[in-house]
Design a protein around this motif. Structure first.
Motif: not given
Length: 662
Positions: A339, A341, A355, A357, A405, A407, A421-422
């Protein structure tokens, strides 16, 4: 089940967001003299001084932020964070009359008809030799696939092209290093060709499309050069190669499982997804050799003409499509943690950052190793006619345990990278080449994208970083159930990142572009010259004003100047007429627009720049005398700038007449 354990872990990680940042002061440094622009920058004593732009000084940078669900682009100054303008693009805008006046209605036409909204995500500045040049800004419409071009001499949208065969337009629009192309990738797989099929046939009947839009180097005019038919993965983001990797484009993609329901679980089964590497120079060769398929496709191309000051919408009927299985060497897949992003290319063009996620590590691919793997046929498998290169063969290094996370990554001018980083709500600084983590800075709260002026080009500016945050509760005064999204400005000129400023943003910004103000200011247009006005309904002097009836249509040829309209009294209009007010602003001074508002008009005002002509359609519904007035303050006698239209019965014998000063 395994997938639900993953989801549970992600929920726990999300609770870690909102870490506290301690702001430390930085010492004085020598000031850089920049005549006409702010000089203190991030070099002053404290945060307030660093973002302060004294009266009469300019900000050092423009920042163009996507408006997300507003459909527009917002323009801020850095370091002040002041909002300068909202540029109407994909959504109607009453302030400017965008999409309401007769000149700009065609700009919002699509193959679906007139669409007054879209979801704008990724602004992208034009480039020359891999550096931002300040000529144009491109922005995508994500919902109904479109790409717009904004002229930065006027800060107005001048072109919108629809992207056919696409379901969503997220990985878009990203420019090659000399703006030969902007390119776009579909977010959602859709049936190809579009037809009524069972959704369960997704893997069999659905496809994804990557589109390459040619840009004229002189005018900026766009046309779809070719599309590449891809498997029905979800194409998330993209970036062009630069330097040694010029001629290539890279797209991140997820859902290689080709799932069509509960993607947060079903599209996370495989350990790795892909970055698609596209050799667009090879595509040009195949195009020239006649390998493209002419495919029926209905889409609009909308262009605003600066001379006539009017837009036209043209329906196109076909597009050229290349098939990877017929074009060896056109597309390769680089395995990337699941996954991904963002996909980001460092200033040298050597390193391609993926990146993922759902991974705590970030894989960095080597362009040199990629070419070697292609030459040596180091292929793991072939999917849909596309070679999948061996992960180890293209890997340059891994940034280990950087955060949760990841991104999006951008770069400074000192060989460093910065990744958002979310889940852990932070920006992490790391060294390109050694993959060493150098610094961390918390954001408040969940960061999406980040931006460094020029941070995706060959020549980044290493002074400021802007974090765009999705959630901002507790940071601003409450405004009901929702608080505006925000941006945060960081000083990155030293070893440690330092938070300088929070400022609210328009809509939900996804990405931004920053550029030195000195690249735009000298070319900024101040007026439209009256002698160059080619509008078919222009009126260049008060003596030429008139009102003309043609059946049930009435054309009012009107002028505006401080502080009156000509004519300002009109009689003989009837209920049910179509009344077109063609208003020409006779001013030839900078920053003297005039507005025009008509009582009972079911659209919006006009806001007419000096030297321009704009048209408002009014359909009177009842008898009476109705006022109009200037909506934009223009002089001490602004309130006196008004007039009247008398509306009589449909079968009335009142003659058409007009006057000024009688």
């Amino acid at each position: 089940m395994k997938q639900f354990k993953i989801a549970k872990k992600l929920a726990i990680f999300s609770a870690l967001a909102g870490l506290i940042l301690t702001i430390s002061s930085c010492g004085n440094q020598a000031k850089k003299e920049r005549e006409g622009f702010r000089t203190s920058g991030a070099l002053a004593e404290n945060a307030a001084e660093r973002v302060y732009v004294k009266p009469g000084d300019y900000d050092e940078f423009y920042a163009f932020l996507s408006g997300g669900f507003s459909g527009q682009v917002s323009v801020y100054g850095l370091p002040s964070g002041r909002l300068f303008k909202v540029i109407p693009v994909f959504a109607v805008d009453a302030e400017k009359g965008w999409g309401f006046n007769e000149e700009t209605k065609p700009m919002l036409e699509t193959s679906y008809g007139f669409l007054p909204w879209d979801d704008s995500h990724h602004p992208e500045l034009s480039q020359t030799n891999g550096e931002t040049d300040g000529r144009w800004l491109f922005i995508n419409g994500n919902n109904t696939p479109r790409i717009a071009r904004i002229d930065l001499s006027t800060f107005e949208t001048v072109e919108i092209i629809e992207i056919p065969n696409s379901g969503g337009n997220h990985a878009s629009p990203f420019t090659t290093q000399n703006t030969e192309y902007v390119f776009a990738g579909t977010r959602f797989g859709v049936p190809y060709p579009q037809e009524d099929v069972a959704i369960k046939e997704y893997a069999k009947k659905f496809k994804g499309v990557l589109s390459f839009i040619k840009v004229d180097p002189e005018t900026g005019s766009m046309n779809i050069a070719f599309q590449i038919l891809m498997p029905a993965f979800d194409y998330d983001l993209s970036h062009a190669g630069k330097g040694k990797s010029d001629g290539w484009a890279f797209f991140s993609c997820y859902n290689s499982e080709q799932a069509n329901t509960l993607l947060e679980v079903t599209a996370s089964q495989k350990d790795k997804d892909f970055i698609a590497a596209i050799n667009w120079k090879k595509a040009e060769e195949y195009l020239k050799a006649g390998k493209a398929h002419d495919t029926p496709a209905k889409y609009t191309h909308n262009v605003y003409d600066d001379g006539t000051q009017m837009a036209t919408s043209t329906m196109k009927n076909s597009v050229k499509v290349l098939l990877p299985e017929e074009c060896p060497g056109l597309v390769y897949f680089l395995p990337t943690p699941k996954s991904p992003h963002g996909v980001d290319v460092d200033p040298s063009g050597e390193y391609i950052v993926g990146n993922g996620k759902l991974s705590a590590d970030m894989s960095v691919h080597s362009f040199t190793k990629m070419l070697s793997a292609i030459e040596n046929n180091e292929i793991d498998t072939v999917l849909f006619g596309i070679p999948v290169l061996k992960y180890e063969s293209v890997l340059a290094g891994i940034v280990k345990e950087a955060g949760l996370g990841p991104l999006h990554t951008e770069f400074d001018d000192k060989g460093n990278a910065y990744t958002s980083f979310f889940i852990t709500s932070e920006v992490v600084k790391w060294k390109v080449g050694t993959w060493e983590i150098l610094d961390r800075a918390s954001t408040f709260y969940s960061i999406g994208h980040l931006m460094i002026p020029g941070g995706d080009t060959r020549k980044p500016n290493g002074k400021y970083l802007v974090a765009m945050n999705k959630i901002t509760k507790d940071r601003f005064l409450p405004t009901g159930p929702e608080v505006n999204q925000s941006a945060q400005l960081y000083d990155i000129s030293g070893d440690k990142m330092k938070l300088l400023l929070d400022f609210p943003t328009v809509g939900e910004p996804h990405y931004a572009q920053g550029i030195e103000a000195e690249k735009i200011v000298p070319n900024s247009r101040k007026i439209f010259k009256l002698e160059e006005n080619e509008h078919p309904f222009k009126t260049l002097s008060e003596k030429d004003t008139k009102v003309v009836r043609d059946g049930n249509t009435v054309h009012v040829y009107m002028t505006s100047i401080r502080s009156h309209f000509a004519p300002d009294n009109i009689e003989g209009v009837k209920v049910g007429d179509d009344v077109y007010f063609h208003v020409t602003n006779l001013e030839q001074d900078y920053d003297v627009p005039h507005g025009f508002g008509m009582m009972g008009a079911r659209n919006a005002e006009l806001l007419i720049m000096p030297g321009q002509t704009e048209t408002l359609l009014w359909k009177p519904q009842k008898q009476g005398v109705f006022p109009f007035y200037c909506t934009d303050f223009c002089s001490a006698l602004h309130q006196e700038m008004q007039g009247y239209v008398r509306v009589s019965a449909k079968n009335s014998n009142v003659k058409l007449k007009w006057s000024l000063g009688e």
